[in-house]
Scaffold this motif. Structure first.
Motif, PDB file in Angstrom:
ATOM      1  N   THR A   1     -12.862 -61.045   5.262  1.00  0.00           N
ATOM      2  CA  THR A   1     -13.962 -60.106   5.503  1.00  0.00           C
ATOM      3  C   THR A   1     -13.642 -58.745   4.915  1.00  0.00           C
ATOM      4  O   THR A   1     -12.486 -58.439   4.627  1.00  0.00           O
ATOM      5  CB  THR A   1     -14.235 -59.899   7.009  1.00  0.00           C
ATOM      6  N   LYS A   2     -14.701 -57.954   4.768  1.00  0.00           N
ATOM      7  CA  LYS A   2     -14.499 -56.562   4.377  1.00  0.00           C
ATOM      8  C   LYS A   2     -15.233 -55.692   5.403  1.00  0.00           C
ATOM      9  O   LYS A   2     -16.254 -56.097   5.959  1.00  0.00           O
ATOM     10  CB  LYS A   2     -15.014 -56.305   2.970  1.00  0.00           C
TER      11      LYS A   2
ATOM     12  N   GLU B   1     -17.663 -53.146   6.433  1.00  0.00           N
ATOM     13  CA  GLU B   1     -18.851 -52.533   5.854  1.00  0.00           C
ATOM     14  C   GLU B   1     -19.114 -51.171   6.471  1.00  0.00           C
ATOM     15  O   GLU B   1     -19.627 -50.276   5.831  1.00  0.00           O
ATOM     16  CB  GLU B   1     -20.051 -53.448   6.070  1.00  0.00           C
TER      17      GLU B   1
ATOM     18  N   LYS C   1     -23.185 -61.379   8.688  1.00  0.00           N
ATOM     19  CA  LYS C   1     -22.396 -60.186   8.997  1.00  0.00           C
ATOM     20  C   LYS C   1     -22.216 -60.124  10.503  1.00  0.00           C
ATOM     21  O   LYS C   1     -23.027 -60.683  11.249  1.00  0.00           O
ATOM     22  CB  LYS C   1     -23.128 -58.926   8.537  1.00  0.00           C
TER      23      LYS C   1
ATOM     24  N   ILE D   1     -16.471 -62.000   2.797  1.00  0.00           N
ATOM     25  CA  ILE D   1     -16.238 -61.906   1.365  1.00  0.00           C
ATOM     26  C   ILE D   1     -16.704 -63.221   0.775  1.00  0.00           C
ATOM     27  O   ILE D   1     -16.359 -64.294   1.256  1.00  0.00           O
ATOM     28  CB  ILE D   1     -14.741 -61.665   1.058  1.00  0.00           C
ATOM     29  N   LYS D   2     -17.535 -63.161  -0.269  1.00  0.00           N
ATOM     30  CA  LYS D   2     -18.099 -64.379  -0.855  1.00  0.00           C
ATOM     31  C   LYS D   2     -17.000 -65.253  -1.447  1.00  0.00           C
ATOM     32  O   LYS D   2     -16.111 -64.815  -2.088  1.00  0.00           O
ATOM     33  CB  LYS D   2     -19.097 -64.029  -1.952  1.00  0.00           C
TER      34      LYS D   2
END
Length: 179
Positions: A158-159, A161, A125, A178-179
Motif C-alpha cells: 500500500t501507499k 494517500e 482504498k 499499489i497496483k
C-alpha cells in the motif's frame, strides 16, 4: 392576436442522417470506404438509397461536412454494445473505513488488519479512523503510534494517500493499494 406557443424541435442525440442533412454539398465516403470527393447532397442520397443504406454525417464541422454511407441502425447498435462492454470492464474504487480505538486489543487489531488486507486485495482504498474518547485525547501519541504501526505493516503493498491528521476527536489516515 397572440401567436401560439411552439416548442423547439426535439434535439436528437447522435449524428444527422438522410433528410436531416440540409447542406448543399458534402464530402462523400461510400460504404466500401472510397472517397467520392465533394458532391451534391441529393446525389449522395441517391447513391445511399441505391445501396439500401443511410447517409450519415460523421464530421459536421468540416467544410464541406463529411458524410458516409452506412447502415446507421447497425452502427448505433455496435456503438451501444461497445459502450456497455466498457462500462462492464470499469472498476469503481471504493473507500472502506476501518474504525479503531487507541487502546485496541491485539486480537481485535488482527481482525481489523485481516479485513483491511481483504479490502486491499479487492482494489479498494481504506480509511483508518482512530476515535478518541474522554481523556484519551491527552494521549494522542498512542494513536499516532498505532497508525504508524498500521502503515508499517501494510507498507509493502500500500501507499499512504493521506498522512495521519487530527479531525476533531478522531485521527484519520487513508491508504491505497499499489497496483
Amino acid at each position: 392576436m397572440r401567436r401560439p406557443f411552439r416548442a423547439p424541435p426535439p434535439s436528437k442525440d447522435g449524428p444527422r442522417t438522410n433528410l436531416e442533412i440540409r447542406v448543399r454539398e458534402i464530402q462523400l465516403i461510400d460504404h466500401e470506404g472510397s472517397n467520392h470527393g465533394v458532391i451534391l447532397t441529393e446525389d449522395a442520397m441517391g447513391i445511399a438509397m441505391e445501396a439500401g443504406l443511410d447517409l450519415v454525417e460523421i464530421q459536421p464541422n468540416a467544410q464541406p461536412p463529411v458524410c458516409k454511407i452506412m447502415d446507421y441502425g447497425r452502427h448505433k447498435y455496435q456503438s451501444q454494445k461497445k459502450a456497455a462492454e466498457a462500462r462492464k470492464r470499469q472498476k469503481t474504487v471504493e473507500i472502506k473505513e476501518i474504525k479503531m480505538r487507541p487502546n485496541i486489543d491485539t486480537h481485535d487489531y488482527e481482525v481489523k488488519m485481516r479485513n483491511m488486507m481483504r479490502f486491499f486485495n479487492d482494489g479498494d482504498k481504506v480509511k483508518v479512523t482512530l476515535r478518541f474518547r474522554g481523556r484519551e485525547m491527552a494521549h494522542q501519541d498512542l494513536g499516532m503510534k498505532l497508525l504508524h504501526k498500521v502503515r508499517d505493516e501494510t507498507a509493502e503493498f500500500t501507499k499512504v494517500e493521506s498522512t495521519p491528521r487530527l479531525e476533531g476527536r478522531q485521527m484519520v489516515m487513508v491508504l491505497a493499494p499499489i497496483k
